[in-house]
Structures are given as structure tokens and as C-alpha cells.
Design an enzyme around this catalytic site. Structure first.
Site, PDB file in Angstrom:
ATOM      1  N   LYS A 139     -54.232  27.964  67.173  1.00  0.00           N
ATOM      2  CA  LYS A 139     -54.119  26.624  66.601  1.00  0.00           C
ATOM      3  C   LYS A 139     -54.502  25.553  67.620  1.00  0.00           C
ATOM      4  O   LYS A 139     -55.212  24.592  67.297  1.00  0.00           O
ATOM      5  CB  LYS A 139     -52.692  26.401  66.083  1.00  0.00           C
ATOM      6  CG  LYS A 139     -52.498  25.122  65.291  1.00  0.00           C
ATOM      7  CD  LYS A 139     -51.275  25.214  64.407  1.00  0.00           C
ATOM      8  CE  LYS A 139     -49.987  25.062  65.180  1.00  0.00           C
ATOM      9  NZ  LYS A 139     -49.636  23.637  65.427  1.00  0.00           N
ATOM     10  N   SER A 140     -54.049  25.698  68.852  1.00  0.00           N
ATOM     11  CA  SER A 140     -54.344  24.699  69.877  1.00  0.00           C
ATOM     12  C   SER A 140     -55.841  24.594  70.148  1.00  0.00           C
ATOM     13  O   SER A 140     -56.390  23.494  70.278  1.00  0.00           O
ATOM     14  CB  SER A 140     -53.610  25.049  71.176  1.00  0.00           C
ATOM     15  OG  SER A 140     -52.211  24.996  71.006  1.00  0.00           O
ATOM     16  N   GLY A 181     -48.325  16.961  65.000  1.00  0.00           N
ATOM     17  CA  GLY A 181     -48.202  16.141  66.187  1.00  0.00           C
ATOM     18  C   GLY A 181     -49.373  16.324  67.121  1.00  0.00           C
ATOM     19  O   GLY A 181     -49.796  15.381  67.811  1.00  0.00           O
ATOM     20  N   SER A 239     -46.713  18.101  79.163  1.00  0.00           N
ATOM     21  CA  SER A 239     -47.250  18.072  77.802  1.00  0.00           C
ATOM     22  C   SER A 239     -48.756  18.282  77.838  1.00  0.00           C
ATOM     23  O   SER A 239     -49.494  17.411  78.312  1.00  0.00           O
ATOM     24  CB  SER A 239     -46.928  16.749  77.112  1.00  0.00           C
ATOM     25  OG  SER A 239     -47.623  16.649  75.879  1.00  0.00           O
ATOM     26  N   GLN A 266     -50.546  18.240  75.219  1.00  0.00           N
ATOM     27  CA  GLN A 266     -51.111  17.308  74.243  1.00  0.00           C
ATOM     28  C   GLN A 266     -51.383  15.951  74.875  1.00  0.00           C
ATOM     29  O   GLN A 266     -52.440  15.346  74.655  1.00  0.00           O
ATOM     30  CB  GLN A 266     -50.168  17.165  73.059  1.00  0.00           C
ATOM     31  CG  GLN A 266     -50.020  18.435  72.236  1.00  0.00           C
ATOM     32  CD  GLN A 266     -48.994  18.280  71.130  1.00  0.00           C
ATOM     33  OE1 GLN A 266     -48.462  17.210  70.890  1.00  0.00           O
ATOM     34  NE2 GLN A 266     -48.706  19.389  70.452  1.00  0.00           N
ATOM     35  N   ASP A 288     -42.856  26.682  71.472  1.00  0.00           N
ATOM     36  CA  ASP A 288     -43.121  27.190  70.125  1.00  0.00           C
ATOM     37  C   ASP A 288     -42.507  28.563  69.885  1.00  0.00           C
ATOM     38  O   ASP A 288     -42.281  28.951  68.735  1.00  0.00           O
ATOM     39  CB  ASP A 288     -44.628  27.270  69.879  1.00  0.00           C
ATOM     40  CG  ASP A 288     -45.261  25.894  69.734  1.00  0.00           C
ATOM     41  OD1 ASP A 288     -44.543  24.950  69.354  1.00  0.00           O
ATOM     42  OD2 ASP A 288     -46.460  25.766  70.017  1.00  0.00           O
ATOM     43  N   LYS A 342     -39.321  18.446  67.970  1.00  0.00           N
ATOM     44  CA  LYS A 342     -40.393  19.194  67.308  1.00  0.00           C
ATOM     45  C   LYS A 342     -40.304  18.938  65.796  1.00  0.00           C
ATOM     46  O   LYS A 342     -39.735  17.951  65.359  1.00  0.00           O
ATOM     47  CB  LYS A 342     -40.291  20.681  67.657  1.00  0.00           C
ATOM     48  CG  LYS A 342     -40.391  20.971  69.153  1.00  0.00           C
ATOM     49  CD  LYS A 342     -41.721  20.518  69.750  1.00  0.00           C
ATOM     50  CE  LYS A 342     -42.864  21.419  69.389  1.00  0.00           C
ATOM     51  NZ  LYS A 342     -44.138  21.029  70.024  1.00  0.00           N
ATOM     52  N   ARG A 394     -34.948  21.746  67.034  1.00  0.00           N
ATOM     53  CA  ARG A 394     -34.843  23.205  67.052  1.00  0.00           C
ATOM     54  C   ARG A 394     -33.586  23.715  67.743  1.00  0.00           C
ATOM     55  O   ARG A 394     -33.166  24.862  67.487  1.00  0.00           O
ATOM     56  CB  ARG A 394     -36.099  23.821  67.680  1.00  0.00           C
ATOM     57  CG  ARG A 394     -37.307  23.715  66.759  1.00  0.00           C
ATOM     58  CD  ARG A 394     -38.571  24.282  67.352  1.00  0.00           C
ATOM     59  NE  ARG A 394     -39.675  24.158  66.391  1.00  0.00           N
ATOM     60  CZ  ARG A 394     -40.950  24.271  66.700  1.00  0.00           C
ATOM     61  NH1 ARG A 394     -41.317  24.505  67.955  1.00  0.00           N
ATOM     62  NH2 ARG A 394     -41.879  24.148  65.767  1.00  0.00           N
ATOM     63  N   ARG A 433     -42.130  27.261  62.497  1.00  0.00           N
ATOM     64  CA  ARG A 433     -41.691  28.253  63.496  1.00  0.00           C
ATOM     65  C   ARG A 433     -40.309  28.792  63.152  1.00  0.00           C
ATOM     66  O   ARG A 433     -40.052  29.992  63.301  1.00  0.00           O
ATOM     67  CB  ARG A 433     -41.656  27.621  64.881  1.00  0.00           C
ATOM     68  CG  ARG A 433     -42.916  26.926  65.330  1.00  0.00           C
ATOM     69  CD  ARG A 433     -44.021  27.877  65.697  1.00  0.00           C
ATOM     70  NE  ARG A 433     -45.185  27.132  66.173  1.00  0.00           N
ATOM     71  CZ  ARG A 433     -46.390  27.635  66.337  1.00  0.00           C
ATOM     72  NH1 ARG A 433     -46.626  28.900  66.043  1.00  0.00           N
ATOM     73  NH2 ARG A 433     -47.389  26.897  66.772  1.00  0.00           N
TER      74      ARG A 433
END
Length: 424
Positions: free
Chosen positions: A20-21, A88, A166, A168, A311, A338, A342, A384
């Protein structure tokens, strides 16, 4: 609602969806590169579909399911807010791209996105010269929350140290730096996923990574059209690795997945717990995983390995619930922001199945070997968590019903089909 009754071993091999990343970044970089790029093996999840729709809204051409034509000659302002859905990653990385261009873009998403803080990306982009405005948080929470309005153009390079690890945020600043005057440096205190800098380098950007891999420098440069075949997603592989480890008489082979920087941490944790996992390398960053059932024991998880595990912690908590002894997850405050909190949701839902889980301010303490029993649990809209609960159901006595199962479509819509394949 998904009903699941365990008791059957998992056997066979499967190929998980594309990472996915990497999928997000391939689409975004394909939108920036002048000309046509070819991308195969994209993640099938809704998050990546939102990234594809976002770059299309900004003028990139998507053709045939595997080709994208981009470059400044194609990109233009969107005539409506760009919808990132529940992603996100899309919002943060796309913010860096939007900051480059001399127009205003509104990035919006669903109710979950509206609760996720965006100061981490807004602050460095403002330092580079972009105007980034957002909304106040629910209940007067301080900070910048979506929707974001980004007025870009006229950026200059900065030397920026990430206050919180991070990948991202690192990626957003590097993508913005491609179109800024001067050098842009991003410094980290711990290693995070290196997808952005690896892909920028491969696709022709002027990028330099320090020997310790903690500092990345990008200079103004143009990407070149590329071809990429997305490898399997290790975060999805983690669910099957834990399931095959926990369910008696199971033996599963997971076809090649990406295990580059900060992506194989779940394997380190599972093997530290005693898992029987053979890692068969098929390239420098891809490996086939052979997993067999075995009994686990508790361990301590924290520190510099956490950025590569955010994750995977929900399913690792399931592993811990069945292991002998105590497993501690610490330094994981990022879990609070998230798709769900979580720490709270993993605690509540695993406890509902009979596990002994105690939350802490920045993690979980799981006392293992308590027998799990089926029951009614909820995904809280978190993909997740939904899949982690399915893994727990495989070793629980009786039937487990998971409300909000449709959340798995965010990243792994074929999860249920793959489960049935391993049961055949």
C-alpha cells in the site's frame, strides 16, 4: 458483519496485495513525472483507489488500469475538494505535492480523517512557504485538522528534523522539496520506511541519503517516467504469519513481499517470540515467507522498532494473547491517532474475546495464554483491527461475529477470499 468459526488449520500459499505504501507513492510520482509511467501490482484497497482518484482530479491521466500520464503540463487545480476518503497517507503525501503548485487545493476526507491531526505535515510545509489552513479539532482540540486548504508555490528548501518519526511526513517534505528553491533536508532520529527516498532516486530525482540513512537531501529536479511492479505488502502478510503461527497444524507460504527498511520489524518480533518463520530472499528487498505453527512466548516491544510496527501491533497483540507469559508494547503513542485509537480499541475488543489486555499511556500489556472465546466484537471502522480480530477468531472457541467488517476494504478487500483459499 463477518462470522468466523475457527478450528481448521491453514495450509497452502497465497500472494498478498501490492504494498500500500509503495502504491500510493507510485501514483503520486507518476502524476509528477512528465510522460507516461506504467504501474503494475497496485494495492487493491480503497485507500489507494482514493489516491488514484485524487491525482486524476488534479489532471493526471489514468489509462488501462496500469498507466498514468502526468507532469506539469497535465496538472491543474481541482474544481472541487479532493476526497482522500479514510487515507491519512494520501492526505499527508498529497499535501507535499499540492504545496508545490501556485494554486489553492482543498483536501478533505471522511469522519475518521477529520479526527486525525495534520500539524506534523502542515508545520514543515508552512516553513517552506506554503499556506496551510485547517479546522480545529473536536471538542476544541488544539492543532490543524482536515479538511486542509493548501495555497502553494514559491517554496524554498529547509533543514527539518522530524519531531516524531513519520515516513509520511518525511515523504511530504521531500515531495515538496522537489519543486523548492535550494536543498531540502529531512533528519530523523530513528529509521522509518524509506519508500519515498528509494523511489525518488530510482525515478531520477536528485536525492542524497546519508550513510546512517537518517538524513535525506533532495534538490530541485524532475522525475522521469518509470515502470514499477509493486511487491507484496508486508503489513498484510503479517496477518497470515500470525494466523499460521497460532492455528495448530498450519503451514503457510506467503509469496514475495517487500521487507526493506522498517518493513520487516514484525518478523523480528515474531521470531523473538519463538515463531517458526523461514525467510527466503528472492531479491535485495523481497522475500518469500514460510510459516509453521508453534507455541509463542512473551517479549518486550518498543523503542526504535515501533515506527515500523504501528500497523502490525493489533495482530501482534493477538499473538501475545495466546503466548506464554507477558508481552509489553511501549513507546507506541502513535496508535492513539490511527483509524481508531488502537490502544483503546485493541484492549476493548480482545478483552471481549477473553484476552487479558491492559492499556497504558503509550501501549499495551498483554498477559498471554488466557483461553479465547467467540463473541461479538467491532472493527470501529479500522481495517487493521478488523483483520486482527479475524485472526483471533481462528483460535477462539466458538463463533466470532465482527461488526464493521467492510472496513477491510480500506486495504485488503480480498482477505476473506484468501482465508477460504487457505482452508480448502
Amino acid at each position: 458483519m463477518f462470522e468466523l468459526t475457527g478450528g481448521r488449520p491453514l495450509r497452502g500459499s497465497l500472494k498478498v496485495p501490492g504494498d500500500k505504501s509503495i502504491s500510493h507513492r507510485a501514483l503520486l510520482m507518476g502524476a509528477l513525472a512528465p510522460g507516461t509511467s506504467r504501474i503494475t501490482g497496485l494495492s487493491t484497497g480503497q485507500d489507494v483507489a482514493h489516491t488514484a482518484a485524487a491525482v486524476h482530479a488534479l489532471g493526471a491521466l489514468l489509462e488501462g488500469g496500469d498507466r498514468i500520464t502526468g507532469g506539469s503540463g497535465h496538472l491543474h487545480p481541482s474544481n472541487a475538494p479532493v476526497d482522500v476518503g479514510n487515507s491519512g497517507t494520501t492526505m499527508r503525501l498529497l499535501s507535499g505535492i499540492c504545496a508545490r503548485f501556485p494554486w489553492s487545493t482543498v483536501l478533505a476526507g471522511d469522519a475518521s480523517i477529520a479526527r486525525r491531526p495534520m500539524d506534523r505535515v502542515a508545520i514543515p510545509l508552512r516553513l517552506m512557504g506554503a499556506a496551510v489552513e485547517g479546522e480545529p479539532g473536536d471538542g476544541g482540540m488544539a492543532g490543524t485538522f482536515p479538511p486542509l486548504t493548501i495555497a502553494g508555490g514559491g517554496l524554498h528548501g529547509i533543514d527539518y528534523r522530524l519531531p516524531v518519526a513519520s515516513a509520511q511526513v518525511k515523504g511530504a517534505v521531500l515531495l515538496a522539496g522537489l519543486g523548492a528553491d535550494g536543498e531540502t533536508m529531512v533528519r530523523e532520529s530513528v529509521l522509518t520506511r524509506a519508500h519515498t527516498e528509494e523511489m525518488l532516486t530510482t525515478f531520477g530525482a536528485d536525492v542524497e541519503v546519508s550513510e546512517d540513512r537518517l538524513t535525506t537531501t533532495v534538490r530541485p529536479s524532475e522525475l522521469q517516467p518509470f515502470e514499477i511492479d509493486i511487491p507484496g505488502d508486508p503489513s498484510q502478510a503479517a496477518f497470515w504469519a500470525v494466523a499460521a503461527t497460532l492455528v495448530p497444524h498450519s503451514e503457510v507460504t506467503i509469496e514475495p513481499v517487500y521487507i526493506g527498511q522498517a518493513r520487516a520489524c514484525f518478523l523480528d518480533v515474531l521470531r523473538r517470540m519463538g515463531a517458526d518463520i523461514e525467510v527466503e530472499m528472492v531479491s535485495g528487498t523481497e522475500a518469500r515467507l514460510h510459516v509453521r505453527h508453534t507455541q509463542l512466548h512473551g517479549t518486550d516491544v518498543g523503542g526504535s522498532e515501533i515506527p515500523g510496527l504501528v500497523d502490525e501491533i493489533p495482530v501482534l497483540a493477538v499473538a501475545a494473547a495466546t503466548a506464554d507469559g507477558v508481552t509489553t508494547f511501549r513507546d507506541a503513542g502513535e496508535l492513539r491517532v490511527k483509524e481508531s485509537d488502537r490502544i483503546a480499541t485493541v484492549t476493548a475488543e480482545l478483552t471481549a474475546l477473553g484476552a487479558k489486555v491492559d492499556p497504558t499511556g503509550d501501549g499495551l500489556v498483554v498477559t498471554g495464554a488466557a483461553p479465547l472465546s467467540g463473541g461479538l466484537v467491532s472493527s470501529h471502522g479500522d481495517h487493521r483491527l478488523a483483520m486482527a480480530l479475524a485472526v483471533a477468531a481462528l483460535v477462539a472457541e466458538g463463533t466470532t461475529r465482527i461488526e464493521g467488517w467492510d472496513a477491510v476494504a480500506t486495504s485488503y478487500p480480498g482477505f476473506e477470499e484468501d482465508l477460504r483459499r487457505l482452508w480448502e
